[in-house]
Each structure stands twice: as C-alpha cells, then as structure tokens.
Design an enzyme around this catalytic site. Structure first.
Site, PDB file in Angstrom:
ATOM      1  N   GLU A   1       9.691 -42.359 -51.672  1.00 22.74           N
ATOM      2  CA  GLU A   1      10.101 -41.230 -50.832  1.00 22.74           C
ATOM      3  C   GLU A   1       8.998 -40.982 -49.814  1.00 22.74           C
ATOM      4  OE1 GLU A   1      10.751 -37.474 -52.911  1.00 22.74           O
ATOM      5  OE2 GLU A   1      10.170 -36.396 -51.098  1.00 22.74           O
TER       6      GLU A   1
ATOM      7  N   LYS B   1      16.462 -32.573 -57.916  1.00 24.71           N
ATOM      8  CA  LYS B   1      14.999 -32.524 -57.954  1.00 24.71           C
ATOM      9  C   LYS B   1      14.612 -31.136 -58.459  1.00 24.71           C
ATOM     10  CE  LYS B   1      11.190 -32.262 -54.626  1.00 24.71           C
ATOM     11  NZ  LYS B   1      10.467 -33.040 -53.627  1.00 24.71           N
TER      12      LYS B   1
ATOM     13  N   ARG C   1       6.571 -35.278 -43.030  1.00 27.13           N
ATOM     14  CA  ARG C   1       5.542 -34.246 -42.803  1.00 27.13           C
ATOM     15  C   ARG C   1       4.511 -34.688 -41.789  1.00 27.13           C
ATOM     16  NH1 ARG C   1       4.096 -32.621 -49.068  1.00 27.13           N
ATOM     17  NH2 ARG C   1       6.267 -32.630 -49.765  1.00 27.13           N
TER      18      ARG C   1
HETATM   19  C1  3PG Z   1       4.999 -32.680 -52.731  1.00 24.97           C
HETATM   20  O1  3PG Z   1       5.358 -31.563 -52.470  1.00 24.97           O
HETATM   21  O2  3PG Z   1       4.190 -33.297 -52.035  1.00 24.97           O
HETATM   22  C2  3PG Z   1       5.563 -33.376 -53.919  1.00 24.97           C
HETATM   23  O3  3PG Z   1       6.290 -32.497 -54.682  1.00 24.97           O
HETATM   24  C3  3PG Z   1       4.500 -34.019 -54.700  1.00 24.97           C
HETATM   25  O4  3PG Z   1       3.738 -33.090 -55.333  1.00 24.97           O
HETATM   26  P1  3PG Z   1       2.390 -33.562 -56.015  1.00 24.97           P
HETATM   27  O5  3PG Z   1       1.415 -33.827 -54.913  1.00 24.97           O
HETATM   28  O6  3PG Z   1       1.974 -32.385 -56.869  1.00 24.97           O
HETATM   29  O7  3PG Z   1       2.688 -34.791 -56.825  1.00 24.97           O
END
Ligand code: 3PG
Length: 221
Positions: A54, A142, A58
């Site tokens: 994924e 999710k 961002r």
């Molecule tokens: C995010 O928001 O980047 C994902 O949910 C991953 O979260 P994490 O960095 O806590 O694994």
C-alpha cells in the site's frame, strides 16, 4: 478460512474479489519520498516474500511510485492508501493502483471506488462505522488506528457481534505485537509501516527491507 476478499458490496458493478490476505500476513504501508526508491523497494519486499504494497498518497512522489511499481513489478499488487476524497480515487486508479485503502469510512470514496471498479479496503474505528460499511456490503475492513483505537481487545469484542467481518488492523503494529493481532479469529492480515523504515529507504538499504519482509512473511508459516 476467513472471508478476506475486498468487497464492494451489491450496490454497484460486482468487483473481482482481491484476496490480499492470501498473499501473506502483512501489508506494508509505505510513504515514498523519492520515486526512484519505488521499484527497488518493491523488488526488495518481493524478494522477502511480500507481494502486496500500500503506497500512501501522502507525498508528491506517491502516484508516480504506484505507476512505476505497477509497470516494473507486475508480480506485486500495488494499492493506494490514505484516500480521503473522490479525486484521490480517480488519481490512484489512473496511476494503476489495484486496490484502495481509506483511513476512515467515506461515502464519497466508496462511491468513487464503485464507479472506478476499484476494490476498497475502508477504514473503521467504531461499531457504528462497521455497521455502515456492512450495510454497504463490505466484509473486509481496515481497523485504524488499531492500537490507539482499542488494540486486540476491541477486535476480540467485535468477533461475536460482527462474526461475518474480517479486519486488517493498521496503526501501531510491529513485528513484536503482530502475532497477538494475527491470532484473533477475525484477523488474517495486518498493515504496518515497519517493513519500510524511512531511514532504510533514504539509505537505499534494500537488503534490510528484504530481511524485514522475510521476518514478516514468517509470521504465518
Ligand atoms: C499509517 O497511518 O501510516 C499506517 O496506519 C501505519 O501505521 P504505523 O506507522 O503505526 O505502522
């Protein structure tokens, strides 16, 4: 076997089930700053047995990274995450994303995914959101932000009232606590950013990514 297909429900054109969880127990959630990192990163993860990624929308490099992975690493299923608006869905689809992930539950995102026939893994954090998503036909959700929103205890509590729903918990998960999540009856796959640490990407330390991917793949022998 738990039901794990990414499901669009019955309100639109039926979508191919996309059994992301069948590919392995962890979906890496990736923030890519440089498009040149995308393909070597995907290849390094693939070498470690991880073939679903994924890429979060961002960074300015995200869409080009999805496009590059889709073209150069066809063995990998690349999806787009952090989809918040219908326009994000259209961009992700145009870039070649094969699935979509949203941090929360949005009718606009659901309907854009349906229009694009793009399988969606929508985010939920409350029982009411689970009920809305289930009403729309989703059975694979999710759970975000997993650790902060209640941890494994919350999903355990949901296993009985939502016995037909499978979750991909994401947020605050790493190699140490992933087994507790994967042991739940309503979890087959977890998401997390720990397979692609920012410092490893910056250093182009692809062997480290392969090691992390291998370790993650071994969570489900
Ligand atoms: C995010 O928001 O980047 C994902 O949910 C991953 O979260 P994490 O960095 O806590 O694994």
């Amino acid at each position: 076997m738990k039901q794990t297909g990414v499901d669009q429900g019955d309100a639109g054109a039926p979508l191919e089930p996309l059994d992301l969880a069948d590919r392995g127990p962890v979906i890496p959630v990736v923030v890519i700053d440089h498009v040149e990192h995308a393909v070597p990163m995907a290849r390094a993860l693939l070498e470690g047995g991880v073939s679903v990624i994924e890429v979060t929308l961002r960074t300015p490099a995200a869409l080009a990274s999805i496009e590059a992975i889709a073209r150069a690493v066809p063995e990998t299923i690349v999806g787009a995450g952090t989809l918040r608006h219908a326009a994000d869905v259209r961009s992700a689809h145009a870039a070649g994303a094969r699935f979509a992930v949203s941090p929360g539950y949005s009718s606009a995102v659901v309907s854009a995914c349906r229009t694009m026939a793009l399988p969606l893994l929508p985010g939920v954090a409350t029982a009411s959101e689970v009920m809305r998503a289930a009403d729309d036909g989703f059975r694979f959700l999710k759970f975000f932000p997993a650790s902060a929103a209640g941890g494994p205890a919350l999903l355990r509590a949901w296993a009985s009232p939502f016995a037909d729903i499978v979750f991909c918990p994401t947020g605050g998960i790493g190699i140490d606590n992933a087994p507790a999540w994967l042991a739940l009856p309503n979890v087959e796959v977890v998401g997390g950013s720990w397979l692609t640490p920012a410092d490893a990407l910056a250093a182009r330390d692809w062997p480290r990514l392969t090691r992390l991917a291998r370790e993650a793949s071994a969570l489900r022998p």
